[in-house]
Enzyme design. Sequence first.
Site, PDB file in Angstrom:
ATOM      1  N   SER A 127       0.852  -1.195   0.000  1.00 55.16           N
ATOM      2  CA  SER A 127       0.000   0.000   0.000  1.00 55.16           C
ATOM      3  C   SER A 127       0.884   1.239   0.000  1.00 55.16           C
ATOM      4  O   SER A 127       2.004   1.221   0.490  1.00 55.16           O
ATOM      5  CB  SER A 127      -0.924   0.047   1.218  1.00 55.16           C
ATOM      6  OG  SER A 127      -0.601  -0.886   2.190  1.00 55.16           O
ATOM      7  N   LEU A 217       4.542   8.283  -4.326  1.00 56.90           N
ATOM      8  CA  LEU A 217       3.859   9.551  -4.038  1.00 56.90           C
ATOM      9  C   LEU A 217       4.088  10.548  -5.171  1.00 56.90           C
ATOM     10  O   LEU A 217       3.169  11.245  -5.611  1.00 56.90           O
ATOM     11  CB  LEU A 217       4.354  10.160  -2.722  1.00 56.90           C
ATOM     12  CG  LEU A 217       3.986   9.434  -1.429  1.00 56.90           C
ATOM     13  CD1 LEU A 217       4.572  10.167  -0.230  1.00 56.90           C
ATOM     14  CD2 LEU A 217       2.490   9.314  -1.272  1.00 56.90           C
ATOM     15  N   ASN A 220       2.034   9.708  -8.448  1.00 54.86           N
ATOM     16  CA  ASN A 220       0.630  10.096  -8.341  1.00 54.86           C
ATOM     17  C   ASN A 220       0.471  11.619  -8.324  1.00 54.86           C
ATOM     18  O   ASN A 220      -0.466  12.152  -8.908  1.00 54.86           O
ATOM     19  CB  ASN A 220      -0.011   9.472  -7.098  1.00 54.86           C
ATOM     20  CG  ASN A 220      -0.445   8.034  -7.368  1.00 54.86           C
ATOM     21  OD1 ASN A 220      -0.551   7.622  -8.526  1.00 54.86           O
ATOM     22  ND2 ASN A 220      -0.697   7.280  -6.328  1.00 54.86           N
ATOM     23  N   CYS A 272      -6.340   7.338  -4.486  1.00 52.08           N
ATOM     24  CA  CYS A 272      -4.909   7.650  -4.364  1.00 52.08           C
ATOM     25  C   CYS A 272      -4.533   9.122  -4.492  1.00 52.08           C
ATOM     26  O   CYS A 272      -3.781   9.632  -3.678  1.00 52.08           O
ATOM     27  CB  CYS A 272      -4.126   6.870  -5.417  1.00 52.08           C
ATOM     28  SG  CYS A 272      -4.043   5.135  -5.053  1.00 52.08           S
TER      29      CYS A 272
HETATM   30  C1  UDX Z   1      -4.105   6.114 -10.032  1.00 52.65           C
HETATM   31  C2  UDX Z   1      -2.794   5.962 -10.826  1.00 52.65           C
HETATM   32  O1  UDX Z   1      -3.070   6.116 -12.231  1.00 52.65           O
HETATM   33  C3  UDX Z   1      -2.170   4.613 -10.539  1.00 52.65           C
HETATM   34  O2  UDX Z   1      -0.925   4.506 -11.197  1.00 52.65           O
HETATM   35  C4  UDX Z   1      -1.981   4.451  -9.029  1.00 52.65           C
HETATM   36  O3  UDX Z   1      -1.469   3.163  -8.741  1.00 52.65           O
HETATM   37  C5  UDX Z   1      -3.297   4.660  -8.295  1.00 52.65           C
HETATM   38  O4  UDX Z   1      -3.862   5.931  -8.645  1.00 52.65           O
HETATM   39  P1  UDX Z   1      -6.619   5.271 -10.352  1.00 52.65           P
HETATM   40  O5  UDX Z   1      -6.927   6.232  -9.259  1.00 52.65           O
HETATM   41  O6  UDX Z   1      -7.127   3.883 -10.255  1.00 52.65           O
HETATM   42  O7  UDX Z   1      -5.029   5.152 -10.526  1.00 52.65           O
HETATM   43  O8  UDX Z   1      -7.186   5.862 -11.738  1.00 52.65           O
HETATM   44  P2  UDX Z   1      -6.663   6.920 -12.805  1.00 52.65           P
HETATM   45  O9  UDX Z   1      -6.891   6.348 -14.147  1.00 52.65           O
HETATM   46  O10 UDX Z   1      -5.296   7.411 -12.535  1.00 52.65           O
HETATM   47  O11 UDX Z   1      -7.693   8.136 -12.656  1.00 52.65           O
HETATM   48  C6  UDX Z   1      -7.735   8.954 -11.499  1.00 52.65           C
HETATM   49  C7  UDX Z   1      -8.753  10.055 -11.686  1.00 52.65           C
HETATM   50  O12 UDX Z   1      -8.317  10.997 -12.658  1.00 52.65           O
HETATM   51  C8  UDX Z   1     -10.118   9.570 -12.174  1.00 52.65           C
HETATM   52  O13 UDX Z   1     -11.131  10.259 -11.492  1.00 52.65           O
HETATM   53  C9  UDX Z   1     -10.107   9.925 -13.643  1.00 52.65           C
HETATM   54  O14 UDX Z   1     -11.393  10.111 -14.160  1.00 52.65           O
HETATM   55  C10 UDX Z   1      -9.331  11.213 -13.620  1.00 52.65           C
HETATM   56  N1  UDX Z   1      -8.704  11.534 -14.918  1.00 52.65           N
HETATM   57  C11 UDX Z   1      -7.749  10.704 -15.441  1.00 52.65           C
HETATM   58  C12 UDX Z   1      -9.040  12.710 -15.582  1.00 52.65           C
HETATM   59  O15 UDX Z   1      -9.891  13.481 -15.113  1.00 52.65           O
HETATM   60  N2  UDX Z   1      -8.422  12.994 -16.775  1.00 52.65           N
HETATM   61  C13 UDX Z   1      -7.477  12.186 -17.325  1.00 52.65           C
HETATM   62  O16 UDX Z   1      -6.954  12.525 -18.407  1.00 52.65           O
HETATM   63  C14 UDX Z   1      -7.137  11.004 -16.633  1.00 52.65           C
HETATM   64  P1  ADP Z   2      -6.592  -0.697  -1.402  1.00 50.08           P
HETATM   65  O1  ADP Z   2      -7.337   0.150  -2.411  1.00 50.08           O
HETATM   66  O2  ADP Z   2      -5.288  -0.067  -0.956  1.00 50.08           O
HETATM   67  O3  ADP Z   2      -6.416  -2.108  -1.823  1.00 50.08           O
HETATM   68  P2  ADP Z   2      -8.835  -1.446   0.305  1.00 50.08           P
HETATM   69  O4  ADP Z   2      -9.514  -0.589   1.324  1.00 50.08           O
HETATM   70  O5  ADP Z   2      -9.567  -1.834  -0.934  1.00 50.08           O
HETATM   71  O6  ADP Z   2      -7.463  -0.691  -0.058  1.00 50.08           O
HETATM   72  O7  ADP Z   2      -8.331  -2.801   0.980  1.00 50.08           O
HETATM   73  C1  ADP Z   2      -7.672  -2.893   2.187  1.00 50.08           C
HETATM   74  C2  ADP Z   2      -8.138  -4.163   2.914  1.00 50.08           C
HETATM   75  O8  ADP Z   2      -7.281  -4.373   4.050  1.00 50.08           O
HETATM   76  C3  ADP Z   2      -9.556  -4.107   3.482  1.00 50.08           C
HETATM   77  O9  ADP Z   2     -10.322  -5.154   2.922  1.00 50.08           O
HETATM   78  C4  ADP Z   2      -9.383  -4.285   5.011  1.00 50.08           C
HETATM   79  O10 ADP Z   2     -10.403  -5.069   5.604  1.00 50.08           O
HETATM   80  C5  ADP Z   2      -8.049  -4.997   5.089  1.00 50.08           C
HETATM   81  N1  ADP Z   2      -7.340  -4.848   6.371  1.00 50.08           N
HETATM   82  C6  ADP Z   2      -7.092  -3.705   7.061  1.00 50.08           C
HETATM   83  N2  ADP Z   2      -6.388  -3.961   8.194  1.00 50.08           N
HETATM   84  C7  ADP Z   2      -6.161  -5.310   8.212  1.00 50.08           C
HETATM   85  C8  ADP Z   2      -5.472  -6.217   9.104  1.00 50.08           C
HETATM   86  N3  ADP Z   2      -4.846  -5.756  10.209  1.00 50.08           N
HETATM   87  N4  ADP Z   2      -5.478  -7.530   8.802  1.00 50.08           N
HETATM   88  C9  ADP Z   2      -6.081  -7.988   7.682  1.00 50.08           C
HETATM   89  N5  ADP Z   2      -6.731  -7.193   6.804  1.00 50.08           N
HETATM   90  C10 ADP Z   2      -6.782  -5.873   7.047  1.00 50.08           C
END
Ligand code: UDX
Ligand code: ADP
EC number: 1.1.1.22
Length: 480
Positions: A127, A217, A220, A272
């Site tokens: 994460s 970081l 993103n 993110c």
């Molecule tokens: C992002 C990063 O792309 C990825 O590498 C990282 O691991 C997690 O965060 P994600 O949030 O799943 O991924 O989707 P992404 O496709 O990046 O879009 C993020 C947001 O930006 C969405 O709301 C999307 O609609 C918006 N977006 C994206 C725009 O508004 N314009 C664009 O041109 C691209």
């Molecule tokens: P991501 O988008 O980063 O994958 P999510 O919120 O979708 O994040 O997933 C994180 C998962 O981690 C959740 O399903 C939550 O229940 C689990 N989780 C959080 N703390 C613990 C823990 N101590 N042990 C096991 N699972 C955990």
Amino acid sequence: MVKICCIGAGYVGGPTMAVIALKCPSIEVVVVDISVPRITAWNSDTLPIYEPGLYDIVKECRGRNLFFSTDVEKHVREADIVFVSVNTPTKTRGLGAGKAADLTYWESAARMIADVSKSDKIVVEKSTVPVKTAEAIEKILTHNSKGINFQILSNPEFLAEGTAIEDLFKPDRVLIGGRETPGGQKAIQALKDVYSQWVPEERILTTNLWSAELSKLAANAFLAQRISSVNAMSALCEATGANVSQVAYAVGKDSRIGPKFLNSSVGFGGSCFQKDILNLVYICECNGLPEVAEYWKQVIKINDYQKNRFVNRVVASMFNTVSGKKVAILGFAFKKDTGDTRETPAIDVCKGLLGDKANLSIYDPQVNEDQIQRDLSMKKFDWDHPLHLQPMSPTTVKQVSVVWDAYTATKDAHAVCILTEWDEFKSLDYKKIYDSMQKPAFIFDGRNVVEADKLREIGFIVYSIGKPLDAWLKDMPAIA
Ligand code: UDX
Ligand code: ADP
Ligand code: UDX
């Protein structure tokens, strides 16, 4: 046989482990989570997350070398490599509230690993976490280790939702950060051996721990900054009569800039971007770098501005009031091809319209009523806390109805707001929609998915983000 255990069966852990299991038949992969409903869903035909291509992979590997379990301790104890992919939401209270990452889940996972382990382990940070978290985790592990050797690696995930499987199959790069000691290098090699079963060697980058953490970081933040840059341009385009798509195309043709990620929108969302930038801002402030913090904060400010601007445009165009008017919302997920609503711009836009007393009828092909009601009644920053820690029955928002198709949502509506770029919104029967709506009928396209000129021929008043304005919209300027 190498055994991998992944703590956290969420958007990152689930798909990543499914692909590792698919590509590495000789590795046993167990995904564990404290949430019983989540694990039950992973073991069923209805997976807890919607991701194109994921179900087929899970079906192929589940029961073979991919398992989902709530027996966290047993599988952690047996594993050689433990991925930690738990949630790291923004802190809601205390020091750094609203900015710093809440590492509660991470810390409890680390303590549990130290408690139950009986053999040496590689612990992989999956994460996104603040820089130097690995060091903190290392301290927890070594102070509680009972002589067991833990090697900590940072292996941030760059997949985007909606394209997770493609991204995992063909990543631009895999990044592995570790200690520069012989033990650290050996651990890096062990993880490299996993990825190299399908990722070309030259795409696997190795760095020190902090570079890996910061790279995630930074990546993103750079991506979000591109969207805020093009969205800032969209406001200027509307004011001057330029077309943001033409501007973005021309800008993107410069090979130093590149064409991707330049689509103007109602704002970025997702779990993110905002969280990671807030985190970056907090880290800068803590390190005595207020100018750098201020620079990155601006990316979020423009994103908030863009959502407000959209709401203002809707209200201003409709005679400065939406009170009592039905407004159809098409799309609620933060982007297409996902059911995820974390930080979706739709939340702020809907709240803005509700603040002006609109009646909303919301349709999204992948988001259900419970989720929408929860999102609209929740306080900011509570969204990405796991469900079992949220209040059980948040109040429902009475002015909101959630429906299961676009035609029901738009019937008798005064306006349609498109907030997610689902493909199906491109091919709706807009003549039928127009005939069923109140007049004048408005479409506010927050994703530039519809062909505005065709809709104008039907009779709609159309607003497209960053495009030249209709005469109507020009006469009803939005107050910033
Ligand atoms: C992002 C990063 O792309 C990825 O590498 C990282 O691991 C997690 O965060 P994600 O949030 O799943 O991924 O989707 P992404 O496709 O990046 O879009 C993020 C947001 O930006 C969405 O709301 C999307 O609609 C918006 N977006 C994206 C725009 O508004 N314009 C664009 O041109 C691209
Ligand atoms: P991501 O988008 O980063 O994958 P999510 O919120 O979708 O994040 O997933 C994180 C998962 O981690 C959740 O399903 C939550 O229940 C689990 N989780 C959080 N703390 C613990 C823990 N101590 N042990 C096991 N699972 C955990
Ligand atoms: C720039 C644009 O590149 C060009 O397309 C436009 O027509 C005119 O402005 P120029 O100013 O000649 O061209 O040089 P450029 O190579 O863009 O560099 C500008 C400045 O940025 C220089 O001081 C350069 O040292 C600096 N720079 C460039 C960096 O600090 N880091 C980089 O990665 C690139």
